[in-house]
Design an enzyme around this catalytic site. Structure first.
Site, PDB file in Angstrom:
ATOM      1  N   LYS A 113     -19.159 -16.034   4.608  1.00 44.54           N
ATOM      2  CA  LYS A 113     -20.625 -16.040   4.650  1.00 44.54           C
ATOM      3  C   LYS A 113     -21.283 -15.502   3.389  1.00 44.54           C
ATOM      4  O   LYS A 113     -20.728 -14.634   2.713  1.00 44.54           O
ATOM      5  CB  LYS A 113     -21.086 -15.159   5.819  1.00 44.54           C
ATOM      6  CG  LYS A 113     -20.718 -15.721   7.161  1.00 44.54           C
ATOM      7  CD  LYS A 113     -21.182 -14.768   8.224  1.00 44.54           C
ATOM      8  CE  LYS A 113     -20.923 -15.334   9.607  1.00 44.54           C
ATOM      9  NZ  LYS A 113     -21.165 -14.324  10.627  1.00 44.54           N
ATOM     10  N   GLY A 121      -9.376  -8.375   0.842  1.00 41.85           N
ATOM     11  CA  GLY A 121      -8.163  -8.473   1.639  1.00 41.85           C
ATOM     12  C   GLY A 121      -7.663  -9.890   1.822  1.00 41.85           C
ATOM     13  O   GLY A 121      -6.476 -10.174   1.658  1.00 41.85           O
ATOM     14  N   ARG A 165       0.822  -1.218   0.000  1.00 42.24           N
ATOM     15  CA  ARG A 165       0.000   0.000   0.000  1.00 42.24           C
ATOM     16  C   ARG A 165       0.853   1.264   0.000  1.00 42.24           C
ATOM     17  O   ARG A 165       0.474   2.277  -0.574  1.00 42.24           O
ATOM     18  CB  ARG A 165      -0.939   0.000   1.206  1.00 42.24           C
ATOM     19  CG  ARG A 165      -2.086  -0.958   1.007  1.00 42.24           C
ATOM     20  CD  ARG A 165      -3.006  -0.984   2.185  1.00 42.24           C
ATOM     21  NE  ARG A 165      -4.303  -1.548   1.831  1.00 42.24           N
ATOM     22  CZ  ARG A 165      -5.223  -1.869   2.697  1.00 42.24           C
ATOM     23  NH1 ARG A 165      -5.014  -1.685   3.992  1.00 42.24           N
ATOM     24  NH2 ARG A 165      -6.381  -2.356   2.307  1.00 42.24           N
ATOM     25  N   GLY A 193     -12.971  -4.204   1.338  1.00 45.09           N
ATOM     26  CA  GLY A 193     -14.349  -3.710   1.456  1.00 45.09           C
ATOM     27  C   GLY A 193     -14.720  -2.796   0.309  1.00 45.09           C
ATOM     28  O   GLY A 193     -15.837  -2.867  -0.220  1.00 45.09           O
TER      29      GLY A 193
HETATM   30  P1  AMP Z   1     -14.661 -13.170   4.111  1.00 45.31           P
HETATM   31  O1  AMP Z   1     -14.149 -12.214   5.144  1.00 45.31           O
HETATM   32  O2  AMP Z   1     -16.149 -13.319   4.094  1.00 45.31           O
HETATM   33  O3  AMP Z   1     -14.069 -12.949   2.728  1.00 45.31           O
HETATM   34  O4  AMP Z   1     -14.161 -14.593   4.566  1.00 45.31           O
HETATM   35  C1  AMP Z   1     -12.826 -14.945   4.693  1.00 45.31           C
HETATM   36  C2  AMP Z   1     -12.727 -15.981   5.736  1.00 45.31           C
HETATM   37  O5  AMP Z   1     -13.542 -17.078   5.383  1.00 45.31           O
HETATM   38  C3  AMP Z   1     -11.342 -16.537   5.929  1.00 45.31           C
HETATM   39  O6  AMP Z   1     -10.865 -16.108   7.172  1.00 45.31           O
HETATM   40  C4  AMP Z   1     -11.542 -18.046   5.897  1.00 45.31           C
HETATM   41  O7  AMP Z   1     -10.887 -18.700   6.940  1.00 45.31           O
HETATM   42  C5  AMP Z   1     -13.047 -18.189   6.066  1.00 45.31           C
HETATM   43  N1  AMP Z   1     -13.551 -19.452   5.469  1.00 45.31           N
HETATM   44  C6  AMP Z   1     -13.345 -19.905   4.231  1.00 45.31           C
HETATM   45  N2  AMP Z   1     -13.915 -21.102   4.067  1.00 45.31           N
HETATM   46  C7  AMP Z   1     -14.515 -21.419   5.220  1.00 45.31           C
HETATM   47  C8  AMP Z   1     -15.269 -22.552   5.664  1.00 45.31           C
HETATM   48  N3  AMP Z   1     -15.521 -23.578   4.857  1.00 45.31           N
HETATM   49  N4  AMP Z   1     -15.740 -22.536   6.929  1.00 45.31           N
HETATM   50  C9  AMP Z   1     -15.477 -21.485   7.738  1.00 45.31           C
HETATM   51  N5  AMP Z   1     -14.775 -20.381   7.378  1.00 45.31           N
HETATM   52  C10 AMP Z   1     -14.297 -20.354   6.134  1.00 45.31           C
END
Ligand code: AMP
Length: 398
Positions: A201, A354, A37, A377
């Site tokens: 999620k 990120g 960055r 974000g």
């Molecule tokens: P996000 O912030 O929504 O982009 O999610 C990223 C996070 O999702 C990372 O920290 C991963 O560890 C988590 N992640 C990815 N796959 C899974 C899974 N199958 N179960 C739980 N967490 C997950």
């Protein structure tokens, strides 16, 4: 959407305020572990110095929540900047206190002043008018080059823009590059256009998914969010991450994809674990039959092969969100294999978010991608079709 350009400003010999995003990761010893960055901001800073400007830089670092917290001081950033710019960088003792105000006032041309962490001031995240005005009084021109925070209506990002006329403010080179890249990606991609969407999620990416569907040809789902779709399909997902309140939304997305002719790929197998831990026993199961007490923490080998096949003819690939819990080696394989495949294609490859950028970097593939976004974000909000608050006032009128 055309942004006010730094090149159209009459900067010669002027004092300019540049909002940068120096929110860099630090290791446990307080060393900067990734200075991407900071390096990304150098083009705009050097351009201003070449115009004989006096340059005031401002950024936040971490979340000190309106208090002065020593470990969030920008001192290490000032040192790294000094190396990159090959010139002295003066660090102010505060943000808009006596020291910063005096130093900003006395700053001669060709000199660089870095204000202390903007979030040492409570007003920064509250978009406080007084803080915006105080920051604005420091300079004659305002440049936003902080893509990573442009989705935040903060004092140094949004509030401050109201104190400068259109011929006194602009987007820096980095901000412009990011916005133009995503704009072109979403509105004028070379097809087939594939989106790989993962992460924890569905809720975090629901809007982005809905906005992307009419624009892409294929979607590949991975990560924790896959299980909400798989549960809605009637599969046994064990105790995998799931959002029961979003089952209907998941169905809606799958229906929309079908209606629009978008090929919608879901994992067909997973790496299942008994517990959320690196030392858990694991096994590969089909997506239909994850045992009751097990959870899927990565996409399985058959899914990797399927996704490779599906991605092979893509001309544009957008990737946002890891395929599994990549922070643990045991569940990083799916993401790693997809990363290698994406990097090896001849498609235009764009990594946003990120976590995804972090994982691509860990594997050392960041230079192999066409574009690595500096904002998680912010890039997500662009994919959702939103105009970012920090960018709204920098759009060229008429
Ligand atoms: P996000 O912030 O929504 O982009 O999610 C990223 C996070 O999702 C990372 O920290 C991963 O560890 C988590 N992640 C990815 N796959 C899974 C899974 N199958 N179960 C739980 N967490 C997950």
């Amino acid at each position: 959407m055309e942004l006010l350009s730094i090149k159209d400003l009459d900067l010669k010999d002027k004092k300019v305020f540049i909002r940068c995003d120096f929110n860099v990761p630090m290791d446990e010893f307080g060393n900067i572990s990734d200075d991407r960055r900071i390096r990304s901001a150098v083009a705009t800073i050097n351009y201003c110095l070449d115009q004989d400007c006096a340059v005031i830089l401002a950024s936040h670092l971490g979340r000190p929540k309106g208090e002065i917290v020593e470990k969030y001081s920008l001192a290490p950033v000032a040192r790294r900047l000094q190396q990159l710019l090959k010139r002295h960088v003066e660090l102010a003792g505060d943000v808009v206190g006596e020291d910063a105000m005096q130093k900003a006032k006395d700053l001669p041309r060709h000199e660089v002043l870095l204000l202390e962490n903007l979030r040492f001031e409570k007003g920064e995240t509250e978009n406080d008018e007084v803080l915006s005005e105080n920051l604005a009084t420091m300079a004659e021109f305002y440049i936003n080059d902080a893509f990573g925070v442009s989705h935040r209506a903060h004092a140094s990002v949004e509030g401050i823009t109201h104190y400068f006329d259109d011929n006194k403010k602009a987007a820096g080179f980095l901000l412009r590059k990011e916005i133009e890249f995503f704009d072109k990606l979403i509105n004028n991609p070379i097809r087939p256009f594939s989106a790989i969407v993962g992460g924890s999620k569905v809720s975090g990416k629901l809007e982005a998914l809905i906005n992307l569907l009419p624009k892409v040809d294929k979607v590949f789902i991975g990560g924790g969010m896959a299980f909400t779709f798989l549960k809605q399909m009637g599969y046994d997902i064990g105790k995998s991450l799931v959002e029961d309140d979003l089952l209907e939304d998941a169905q809606h997305i799958m229906d929309e994809a079908k209606k629009l002719g978008v090929k919608f790929y879901l994992p067909i197998d997973v790496v299942a674990a008994e517990k959320f831990s690196e030392d858990s026993v694991i096994k590969i199961t089909t997506a239909q039959e994850i045992p009751t007490d097990w959870m899927g923490l990565d996409i399985g080998p058959a899914t990797v092969r399927l996704y490779r096949e599906g991605l092979a003819d893509s001309q544009t690939i957008l990737w946002n969100g890891p395929m599994g819990v990549y922070e643990m080696d045991k569940f990083a394989r799916g993401s790693t294999k997809i990363a290698h495949f994406v990097a090896d294609t001849y498609a235009t490859t764009v990594v946003g978010g990120g976590d995804t950028a972090d994982l691509v970097q860990r594997i050392g593939l960041d230079d192999e991608m066409s574009f690595m976004s500096t904002g998680g974000g912010a890039s997500l909000e662009l994919l959702e079709g939103k105009i970012l608050p920090g960018v709204a006032q920098l759009v060229k009128q008429g």
